[in-house]
Design a protein around this motif. Sequence first.
Motif, PDB file in Angstrom:
ATOM      1  N   GLY A  73       0.854  -1.182   0.000  1.00 39.21           N
ATOM      2  CA  GLY A  73       0.000   0.000   0.000  1.00 39.21           C
ATOM      3  C   GLY A  73       0.885   1.224   0.000  1.00 39.21           C
ATOM      4  N   THR A  74       0.833   2.045  -1.049  1.00 47.65           N
ATOM      5  CA  THR A  74       1.789   3.141  -1.163  1.00 47.65           C
ATOM      6  C   THR A  74       1.397   4.087  -2.277  1.00 47.65           C
ATOM      7  N   HIS A  75       2.096   5.241  -2.373  1.00 50.26           N
ATOM      8  CA  HIS A  75       1.873   6.239  -3.414  1.00 50.26           C
ATOM      9  C   HIS A  75       3.163   6.383  -4.214  1.00 50.26           C
ATOM     10  N   PHE A  76       3.084   6.253  -5.545  1.00 55.20           N
ATOM     11  CA  PHE A  76       4.287   6.348  -6.358  1.00 55.20           C
ATOM     12  C   PHE A  76       3.918   6.732  -7.791  1.00 55.20           C
ATOM     13  N   ASN A  77       4.945   7.150  -8.540  1.00 56.96           N
ATOM     14  CA  ASN A  77       4.781   7.568  -9.932  1.00 56.96           C
ATOM     15  C   ASN A  77       5.733   6.771 -10.806  1.00 56.96           C
ATOM     16  N   ILE A  78       5.243   6.325 -11.965  1.00 58.93           N
ATOM     17  CA  ILE A  78       6.092   5.624 -12.929  1.00 58.93           C
ATOM     18  C   ILE A  78       6.018   6.356 -14.257  1.00 58.93           C
ATOM     19  N   ASN A  79       7.178   6.741 -14.773  1.00 66.68           N
ATOM     20  CA  ASN A  79       7.288   7.343 -16.101  1.00 66.68           C
ATOM     21  C   ASN A  79       8.025   6.348 -16.983  1.00 66.68           C
ATOM     22  N   SER A  80       7.287   5.713 -17.900  1.00 61.89           N
ATOM     23  CA  SER A  80       7.890   4.667 -18.737  1.00 61.89           C
ATOM     24  C   SER A  80       7.708   4.952 -20.221  1.00 61.89           C
ATOM     25  N   TYR A  81       7.670   6.241 -20.590  1.00 56.42           N
ATOM     26  CA  TYR A  81       7.550   6.586 -22.003  1.00 56.42           C
ATOM     27  C   TYR A  81       8.753   6.049 -22.781  1.00 56.42           C
ATOM     28  N   SER A  82       8.489   5.508 -23.962  1.00 55.41           N
ATOM     29  CA  SER A  82       9.562   4.899 -24.757  1.00 55.41           C
ATOM     30  C   SER A  82      10.548   5.926 -25.303  1.00 55.41           C
ATOM     31  N   ASP A  83      10.137   7.210 -25.405  1.00 57.78           N
ATOM     32  CA  ASP A  83      11.044   8.218 -25.962  1.00 57.78           C
ATOM     33  C   ASP A  83      11.845   8.952 -24.890  1.00 57.78           C
ATOM     34  N   GLU A  84      11.734   8.535 -23.640  1.00 59.71           N
ATOM     35  CA  GLU A  84      12.548   9.121 -22.580  1.00 59.71           C
ATOM     36  C   GLU A  84      13.822   8.295 -22.381  1.00 59.71           C
ATOM     37  N   SER A  85      14.802   8.901 -21.728  1.00 62.40           N
ATOM     38  CA  SER A  85      16.114   8.258 -21.585  1.00 62.40           C
ATOM     39  C   SER A  85      16.123   7.113 -20.581  1.00 62.40           C
ATOM     40  N   SER A  86      15.137   7.080 -19.691  1.00 62.72           N
ATOM     41  CA  SER A  86      15.076   6.012 -18.692  1.00 62.72           C
ATOM     42  C   SER A  86      13.659   5.894 -18.144  1.00 62.72           C
ATOM     43  N   ILE A  87      13.370   4.750 -17.533  1.00 64.96           N
ATOM     44  CA  ILE A  87      12.107   4.560 -16.828  1.00 64.96           C
ATOM     45  C   ILE A  87      12.330   5.025 -15.394  1.00 64.96           C
TER      46      ILE A  87
ATOM     47  N   LEU B  63      15.806   3.239 -14.647  1.00 64.75           N
ATOM     48  CA  LEU B  63      16.200   2.067 -15.419  1.00 64.75           C
ATOM     49  C   LEU B  63      16.481   2.490 -16.853  1.00 64.75           C
ATOM     50  N   ALA B  64      17.746   2.403 -17.259  1.00 67.18           N
ATOM     51  CA  ALA B  64      18.122   2.749 -18.627  1.00 67.18           C
ATOM     52  C   ALA B  64      17.710   1.611 -19.553  1.00 67.18           C
ATOM     53  N   PRO B  65      17.114   1.925 -20.712  1.00 67.47           N
ATOM     54  CA  PRO B  65      16.660   0.879 -21.625  1.00 67.47           C
ATOM     55  C   PRO B  65      17.815   0.262 -22.400  1.00 67.47           C
ATOM     56  N   GLY B  66      17.498  -0.736 -23.208  1.00 68.32           N
ATOM     57  CA  GLY B  66      18.507  -1.368 -24.049  1.00 68.32           C
ATOM     58  C   GLY B  66      19.003  -2.685 -23.484  1.00 68.32           C
ATOM     59  N   ILE B  67      19.932  -3.282 -24.188  1.00 64.81           N
ATOM     60  CA  ILE B  67      20.461  -4.596 -23.785  1.00 64.81           C
ATOM     61  C   ILE B  67      21.216  -4.490 -22.459  1.00 64.81           C
ATOM     62  N   ARG B  68      22.017  -3.439 -22.327  1.00 62.54           N
ATOM     63  CA  ARG B  68      22.793  -3.265 -21.097  1.00 62.54           C
ATOM     64  C   ARG B  68      22.030  -2.372 -20.122  1.00 62.54           C
ATOM     65  N   GLN B  69      20.944  -2.894 -19.635  1.00 63.77           N
ATOM     66  CA  GLN B  69      20.115  -2.131 -18.702  1.00 63.77           C
ATOM     67  C   GLN B  69      20.887  -1.813 -17.425  1.00 63.77           C
ATOM     68  N   LYS B  70      20.682  -0.610 -16.928  1.00 66.72           N
ATOM     69  CA  LYS B  70      21.269  -0.219 -15.654  1.00 66.72           C
ATOM     70  C   LYS B  70      20.164   0.327 -14.764  1.00 66.72           C
ATOM     71  N   LEU B  71      20.068  -0.229 -13.566  1.00 67.94           N
ATOM     72  CA  LEU B  71      19.078   0.208 -12.590  1.00 67.94           C
ATOM     73  C   LEU B  71      19.800   1.002 -11.516  1.00 67.94           C
ATOM     74  N   ASN B  72      19.520   2.299 -11.465  1.00 73.36           N
ATOM     75  CA  ASN B  72      20.239   3.177 -10.546  1.00 73.36           C
ATOM     76  C   ASN B  72      19.294   3.802  -9.530  1.00 73.36           C
ATOM     77  N   LEU B  73      19.836   4.080  -8.349  1.00 74.53           N
ATOM     78  CA  LEU B  73      19.063   4.697  -7.279  1.00 74.53           C
ATOM     79  C   LEU B  73      19.401   6.174  -7.163  1.00 74.53           C
TER      80      LEU B  73
END
Length: 420
Positions: free
Chosen positions: A270-284, A325-335
């Motif tokens: 149970g929480t409040h959050f926002n997700i931006n996952s547009y394909s034309d942005e540099s990251s999710i 989360l940077a897209p592509g084969i070499r995904q990078k998940l950063n905090l």
Amino acid sequence: MENYSGYFRQGNLIAKYLTGELSSHEKEELDAWVAQSDHNKELFEKLTDEGILNNELSRFASSGKDDAWETIVTKTGFNKPQRHSYIGRRSINYAAAALFFLVSGLLAYQFIYKNTPVKQIVQQQNDLAPGSNKAVLTLADASQINLDDATNGEIAKQADMIISKTADGQLVYEMAKSAVSSSVEPTYTSVYNTITTPRGGKFRVVLPDGSKVWLNAASSLKYPTKFRESERNVELNGEAYFEIAHLKNSRKEAIPFQVRSVGQIVEVLGTHFNINSYSDESSIKTTLLEGKVKVVKTQTISSSKSTKVGGASALILRPGEQAQLAPGIRQKLNLIAQADIEEAVAWKNGQFQFKDTDLPTIMRQISRWYDVKVDFQGKVPDTKFRGKISRDVPLSQFFQILQLSGVNFKLQGRKITIKS
């Protein structure tokens, strides 16, 4: 919608007053506006106080934007003020406009790094309205309902759920009374609906479990009309803000909620959050406001190289943090430990908000909200912007603000051409 054009008009008159460029007719207009109310009089006095103007301009000068000041010096002829120095008349033009936008609430201070004297750069013959509540609901049988045309009240039934549209622009799922009163547990069937907002559209939906979702323009959300006791899963494309209901099953166990988007799964209770996952942005970008979520990469690099090449495979977010989360084969998940929460959810609160934001990023937001195509001709300007403006203003008034950057905009139909 509030009429913002008056703010721009009065800001221009005040700037002309300070530079001695008011015509007799414009002076009568300004005097009449000042006399309308004590509020207008107080605002006028603040905007014409040289001490306030000098202080604000000095704050701008001390922010380290040397390139911006070189542009101002070249185009206006006045020098960068030293601390506590007097502002020359030729500089008040800019400062009055900046202060007026600040006090009126249309812009935050220092909205624009590069500036020119107040003038009309955008010469356009048409205008475009901002986005509004528009969406299409696709039912389980693939039939579609245009929600902006649908009447308020019940619009469809799916399994044991009644789907209604409210007057304030929400789609609501509620259990039918017959199902609630029945002593027989209904058999679960996977029946999915999808709500899709077009470019220039937004909508809110209250899911069958009571969770609330705000959909931004050019987005879609797929969800079941009834969730299982063991899990709640939805699929997102685009951008959405979630307020998840905290539910327990018959065994008193918390029912997890998952949001699937390209390349990741966000697990919540149970929480409040926002997700931006547009394909034309540099990251999710997943930004947490309340509670705790887990962001999991769904495409991780195999073997022991996972952490070294692909970054973390999962992150636990706490309030104020953001996963990128940077897209592509070499995904990078950063905090991002200290995310800009206000900027991340500005769209949901009816605002555009920019903090050192480049022009291409701004134009992608404009493109989605005003449903326009953007074409850059020549070198893309490296101008960056700060500030906020209501998403309710027509496109021409947005350009009245951006034009101060010295970038040339041309609107033809639904195409914006930007020339460097």
